[in-house]
Design a protein around this motif. Structure first.
Motif: not given
Length: 344
Positions: A49-58
């Motif tokens: 599958g697609f392994f996502a990078i996601w940067a969380p906000g505050e």
């Protein structure tokens, strides 16, 4: 029938590992709690599958777990650059440490080789490109490192465009589309062979990508707006445009995007997921629909519990009269056909 192998259009394992401080991904191999672990994937037949990078906000306080989220504020760019690199490194370390279990794949042939070897096939994906600058230098580096898919925005605005907020009931036509930098990003992705994901773009951004890109139009994890009028879902007009371009939608498992009432409540039957599959196929054809779970990033139906519960979805398709060939296409073949046309 024998349970099919499943290739999934989206998971948020990397951001969860990062948040837990597990920068080598060790808990994935040792049975972490969550939707995705090696044990759960093997039990459920999830082979890639697609392994996502996601940067969380505050965080702005503890949200109601049963509520649909609304709008999101922009993230600090310096933080986004750091987090993007750190999460990419997690997947690279995992693949280096356990190539028997997981492999970072750049082509469909590499996906096939991983499956043959019994290892999960991972496509590196960036969800929201706050970690990439307007000159696209980082895009070149991440592509060299294995990136083959990205969404220009998550559901918050950035230098590339305007994300669609999580509203219900509402139209996805929520504001401006891509910026000039966003249009350059899409064009460069076309040149490099990087899939451009429409999942979190608003409707104007969708049409901007359609005008710029020569590739199939793809949403890795969405559902049908006609059945659940959440802004994150795709209208019939959008689906028809995707069909004209030989595009694909991976069905999102998030209950707030599947239920008629748009409520974030896991009490939902498999029949509701099949209804969305039926609707998507009515517009996209049998070759234009796949799976895009959003595991570890959304509230999934309670009966599924984790990736180990994927056979229950397959059973739901069987009960609805889907034959073995169609189930195999939805679970694996359609993603392979699409990826071969985009990344090679």
């Amino acid at each position: 029938m024998t349970l099919p192998a499943i290739f999934d259009g989206h998971n948020d394992l990397l951001s969860q590992l990062w948040a837990d401080g597990d920068h080598c991904g060790a808990s994935f191999f040792s049975g972490r709690t969550g939707d995705i672990s090696l044990q759960a994937c093997r039990a459920g037949g999830m082979a890639g599958g697609f392994f996502a990078i996601w940067a969380p906000g505050e965080k702005a306080g503890a949200p109601d777990p049963m509520a649909t989220y609304r709008a999101f504020t922009p993230i600090d760019v310096d933080k986004a650059h750091r987090v993007t690199m750190e999460q990419a490194a997690i997947l690279i370390r995992m693949a280096e440490a356990r190539p028997d279990a997981i492999r970072l794949c750049r082509t469909v042939d590499e996906i096939a080789a991983a499956r043959q070897a019994g290892a999960m096939a991972a496509i590196l994906h960036i969800e929201g490109c706050e970690g990439i600058g307007a000159d696209l230098a980082e895009l070149q580096v991440y592509h060299a490192a294995g990136l083959r898919s990205l969404g220009p925005v998550w559901s918050r605005d950035n230098i590339f465009g305007h994300g669609v907020p999580f509203n219900f009931p509402a139209s996805p036509d929520t504001g401006p589309g891509l910026t000039e930098a966003g249009k350059r990003l899409v064009a460069e992705c076309d040149r490099l062979g990087v899939l451009v994901d429409l999942a979190h773009l608003n409707e104007v951004g969708f049409w901007d990508v359609a005008a710029i890109s020569s590739k199939p139009l793809v949403s890795t994890h969405s559902a049908a707006h006609a059945l659940c009028p959440a802004t994150r879902n795709l209208t019939d007009r959008q689906l028809d445009a995707m069909a004209e371009r030989g595009g694909l939608v991976g069905l999102n498992f998030g209950v707030a995007f599947l239920r008629e009432d748009g409520v974030k409540n896991p009490d939902m039957g498999v029949e509701r997921m099949v209804r969305h599959l039926d609707h998507l196929m009515a517009h996209l054809g049998e070759g234009g629909v796949a799976l895009g779970s959003d595991f570890d990033g959304t509230m999934i139906p309670g009966w599924m519990e984790s990736a180990a519960g994927l056979p229950k979805l397959v059973a739901g398709m069987q009960a609805a009269g889907y034959g073995p060939a169609l189930i195999e296409r939805i679970c694996w073949g359609n993603w392979m056909d699409l990826l071969r046309r985009v990344i090679g």
